[in-house]
Design a protein around this motif. Structure first.
Motif, PDB file in Angstrom:
ATOM      1  N   TYR A 351       0.843  -1.189   0.000  1.00 17.56           N
ATOM      2  CA  TYR A 351       0.000   0.000   0.000  1.00 17.56           C
ATOM      3  C   TYR A 351       0.878   1.239   0.000  1.00 17.56           C
ATOM      4  CZ  TYR A 351      -3.884  -3.042   1.303  1.00 17.56           C
ATOM      5  OH  TYR A 351      -4.825  -4.024   1.315  1.00 17.56           O
ATOM      6  N   CYS A 361      -5.091   2.279  -7.965  1.00 16.71           N
ATOM      7  CA  CYS A 361      -4.897   0.885  -7.611  1.00 16.71           C
ATOM      8  C   CYS A 361      -4.524   0.121  -8.867  1.00 16.71           C
ATOM      9  CB  CYS A 361      -6.152   0.292  -6.954  1.00 16.71           C
ATOM     10  SG  CYS A 361      -7.434  -0.233  -8.099  1.00 16.71           S
ATOM     11  N   MET A 388      -9.796  -4.258  -2.111  1.00 16.27           N
ATOM     12  CA  MET A 388      -8.536  -4.153  -2.850  1.00 16.27           C
ATOM     13  C   MET A 388      -8.491  -2.912  -3.733  1.00 16.27           C
ATOM     14  SD  MET A 388      -8.022  -8.131  -4.029  1.00 16.27           S
ATOM     15  CE  MET A 388      -8.536  -9.484  -2.990  1.00 16.27           C
ATOM     16  N   MET A 391      -5.017  -1.296  -3.311  1.00 13.09           N
ATOM     17  CA  MET A 391      -3.862  -2.186  -3.334  1.00 13.09           C
ATOM     18  C   MET A 391      -3.039  -1.892  -4.582  1.00 13.09           C
ATOM     19  SD  MET A 391      -3.681  -6.332  -3.627  1.00 13.09           S
ATOM     20  CE  MET A 391      -4.647  -6.607  -2.147  1.00 13.09           C
ATOM     21  N   TYR A 431      -4.291 -10.181   0.628  1.00 14.23           N
ATOM     22  CA  TYR A 431      -5.373  -9.385   1.218  1.00 14.23           C
ATOM     23  C   TYR A 431      -6.012 -10.071   2.415  1.00 14.23           C
ATOM     24  CZ  TYR A 431      -9.370  -6.197   1.287  1.00 14.23           C
ATOM     25  OH  TYR A 431     -10.304  -5.269   1.651  1.00 14.23           O
TER      26      TYR A 431
END
Length: 791
Positions: A351, A361, A388, A391, A431
């Protein structure tokens, strides 16, 4: 005539001498009659269409300097105004330069010695032609080595003007000699003076260099002993670049504000960007419109130093951006590929700091150190949920096959499918099992501590799977040791015995909340609603008490739901969870996806809460239950048994103890469901009746309102129809009157014409009678005269 190799080499557009060592020569009699396959100048334009994005075309020129064959240590990209008022873009390196033969090969199609060379992304031999002709109509190449220098002009302006049917390139070579510290340039090729003057005349006419002296002055801008300088001029129209907005950068014109944007209420500014699946069109991606930003990440590990318009480029390694919860997965080599392309795929995930504060992302995918795809999304990142969504990752995939423009991959290969599947697997493992910033979709961006028991289990699993021979005492997992976690768990269990029953009642709340948040339908409720992102700008006008699971989790971590000699904390927890469902049912219509998801999750919550509370509900936690809103008739059949699937723990592993057969799962789910409803109905009939009456009253009020609105609309339509009919009747009568007046006028005109014709007819009859009388008199006179004449 000698048909040997020297004549063939002179008359060909490529060197047969160099190819003789690679290919078996054809019989000489057959070679002498072979036809040369020409390339029409339209091939340059057609080849350039593979580049849709201009920066991708410019990167082709940077790749040549980055590759190991060039031997460059520095590459300068600049832009300046030329004599005719236009702009030119230059790319200059201090590499080893090119000979006349190498320069000729670079300007031809398909000549490449880079294929499958370690560290080189080029392989097709068309990069310079496609990139330069995508950006400009003309390109001048200047190159020098020790003792010689060459220049060549690739000009579609010249080829179109002479209506050429083959690609013709003026090319020069000079010998460089140093006399008394001064360099002198002597013409070397073409040897024929007339040919030299003819080629130089083409350069003087179709470039902004009006003499050989000016051309040599430009060549001397290569300050190093060897190097290459490429000048792109007569840029494609309309101009795509902004050279004035930032003197240190070259930007796409699409990033500028227009007049309409000055009235926007959104904080997001419009920007030029490439299309990416799952990405908002208003998302600001500087790498799409800023050449400086793009060059900073173009190469994962740059081998040369880049400068843009005189300012150095500071490389930004995308891996270093993954500051929070960074993890590097073990290399993975797909099976079934050739040994030449056999190289592992390395996935980096993490991250950006601080997490949750960016809408960016996806993954940067590099092939042989070169960026091919930016912010490409996979798996849950392509779905309409919040999982996500921040991410980030980097993928080193040298085994994949890039397309000709080096902006995408060949997605038809099985290797690409395996790589995609591997990336999605790494995303899920990271995750749900490795990172702690997010917890199954929590969008608060704050690090949450897992319960001690869960951390102990996670630590035990990681230690058991580790191949290290270190002692258990020194094995560290998530900044805790296994022994420390065990001591912490023991201490917590000892404290649990001393706390009151009321405090102990709040302990199962994390389990209930986790079960809600890990449900596949919980994505709309795991973080606060971003009204602007989802396009529901009136959400916070309708919903006065917003609530979500992520906020509840944060409040629980702060201890706001503790039961300190009262039921205020547990009651507040139950109220907040139910508020999430009421908000969904208030804003969304029945049948909406979010409405249905709230029904399913409310059923899960009430069922779990009933199991925890049992019959001892002294604080009335089961009052105000939402069971009446979760009727099986309103829940999709495919979601009724969502809880029967094996649950995943914090490390992404399935709990095999929860696996059951489909028939047993259906029976157990129905049994729990009916027990929960019966218990709730027996204990809270008045509450359910009141809720039903309230909802019925709301429905009746809404129906009456809709009826009044429909009646008003019908009244408005009736009045409008009557007005329209009256207006239409008036217009019809007026049209009839106008037509009648026109007919009367025409009738009168015809009467006048009739009288005129009758008068003319009467006059003609009189004239006819007069003429007939005159003719009779003349005939009588003729007869008289004929009798008097003797025969």
């Amino acid at each position: 005539m000698d048909h040997g190799i020297p004549d063939i080499a002179v008359n060909s557009t490529f060197s047969a001498l160099e190819r003789g060592s690679k290919f078996v020569a054809a019989p000489e009699p057959a070679r002498s009659v072979l036809q040369h396959s020409k390339s029409h100048p339209r091939m340059l334009d057609s080849n350039a269409t593979s580049h849709v994005w201009p920066f991708g075309a410019l990167a082709e020129l940077l790749d040549n300097a980055q590759d190991s064959e060039c031997g460059a240590t520095k590459v300068d990209v600049d832009a300046y105004e030329v004599d005719d008022g236009g702009m030119a873009i230059t790319v200059q390196d201090d590499g080893i330069g090119m000979t006349r033969t190498n320069l000729h090969c670079m300007l031809s199609f398909g000549f490449s010695s880079k294929e499958h060379v370690q560290g080189n992304v080029g392989r097709f031999g068309i990069g310079f032609k496609s990139g330069s002709m995508r950006l400009a109509d003309d390109a001048l190449i200047l190159t020098r080595q020790v003792g010689q220098a060459s220049a060549a002009l690739l000009s579609t302006t010249f080829l179109r003007h002479i209506d050429a049917d083959d690609i013709l390139i003026p090319m020069f070579t000079w010998r460089i000699q140093t006399v008394n510290g001064q360099e002198s340039y002597t013409a070397y090729e073409p040897i024929d003076t007339a040919v030299w003057e003819q080629n130089m005349g083409i350069v003087e006419r179709y470039t902004f260099f009006k003499s050989e002296f000016a051309l040599l002055a430009e060549l001397k801008k290569i300050s190093s002993p060897t190097g290459t300088r490429i000048i792109l001029f007569n840029l494609k129209q309309p101009i795509e670049f902004d050279f004035e907005g930032d003197p240190r950068d070259i930007r796409m014109r699409g990033h500028e504000k227009d007049v309409d944007e000055l009235t926007r209420t959104s904080s997001r500014k419009p920007a030029f960007q490439q299309y990416r699946a799952g990405q908002q069109m208003t998302l600001d991606v500087p790498e799409d419109y800023s050449l400086r930003s793009y060059m900073e990440i173009l190469y994962l590990r740059p081998a040369v130093a880049f400068t843009l318009r005189g300012e150095p480029i500071s490389p930004r390694c995308p891996i270093q951006r993954l500051e929070v919860e960074y993890y590097r997965f073990e290399p993975y080599t797909p099976k079934g590929i050739s040994d030449v392309r056999s190289s592992p795929i390395v996935v980096h995930v993490g991250y950006q700091n601080p997490p949750g504060k960016t809408k960016h992302c996806g993954f940067h995918i590099y092939n042989k150190n070169r960026l091919i795809r930016m912010y490409q999304r996979f798996g849950a990142q392509l779905q309409v949920n919040t999982m996500m969504k921040d991410m980030l990752g980097v993928v080193e995939a040298d085994c994949l096959e890039p397309t000709h423009n080096k902006q995408a991959f060949n997605t038809t290969e099985i290797v690409y499918a395996k790589c995609k599947k591997h990336i999605e697997k790494c995303m899920n493992e990271y995750y749900f099992g490795m990172q702690n910033v997010r917890l199954a979709g929590i969008g608060s961006g704050k690090k949450r501590a897992l319960p001690a028991k869960s951390k102990l289990q996670a630590a035990t699993r990681k230690v058991a799977s580790s191949k290290s021979g270190k002692s258990k005492r020194t094995t560290t997992v998530d900044n805790f040791t296994v022994v420390d976690l065990h001591d912490q768990t023991t201490k917590q269990n000892r404290n649990l015995r001393s706390i009151s029953t009321a405090d102990r009642m709040s302990v199962p709340f994390p389990k209930i909340l986790r079960k809600l948040m890990t449900n596949r339908l919980s994505w709309p409720f795991n973080e606060p609603v971003d009204a602007e992102y989802w396009g529901v700008l009136d959400y916070y006008e309708v919903i006065k008490t917003p609530m979500d699971f992520g906020t509840i989790a944060t409040k629980y971590d702060r201890g706001e739901y503790r039961a300190e000699k009262s039921g205020h904390g547990p009651l507040q927890f139950v109220t907040d969870v139910r508020q999430v469902f009421y908000n969904a049912w208030t804003y969304n219509q029945p049948g909406h996806q979010v409405y249905k998801s709230a029904q399913v999750l409310a059923r899960v919550f009430e069922s779990e809460l009933s199991k925890v509370i049992g019959d001892d509900d002294k604080w009335g936690l089961l009052s105000g239950t939402t069971m009446a809103m979760t009727s099986a008739a309103h829940i999709p059949s495919e979601t009724l048994n969502a809880d029967l699937r094996p649950q995943e723990n914090s490390a992404g592993e399935k709990n095999l103890d929860s696996v059951m057969t489909f028939e047993d799962g259906i029976g157990k789910a129905n049994e729990h469901y009916l027990d929960g409803i019966n218990t709730s109905c027996r204990g809270h009939q008045e509450t359910i009746r009141g809720l039903i009456e309230t909802r019925a009253a709301q429905a009746i009020s809404k129906a009456i309102s809709l009826r009044d609105i429909a009646h008003a609309r019908l009244q408005e339509e009736r009045l409008a129809r009557e007005a329209f009919e009256a207006e239409l009747e008036a217009q019809t009568m007026e049209t009839i009157k106008i037509a009648r007046r026109q007919d009367q006028a025409r009738y009168a005109k015809l009467e006048v014409e009739r009288e005129t014709l009758l008068t003319c007819l009467a006059d003609s009859n009189n004239v006819k009678k007069m003429l007939q009388d005159k003719i009779s008199a003349l005939e009588s006179e003729i007869d008289t005269l004929r009798g008097n004449v003797p025969s």
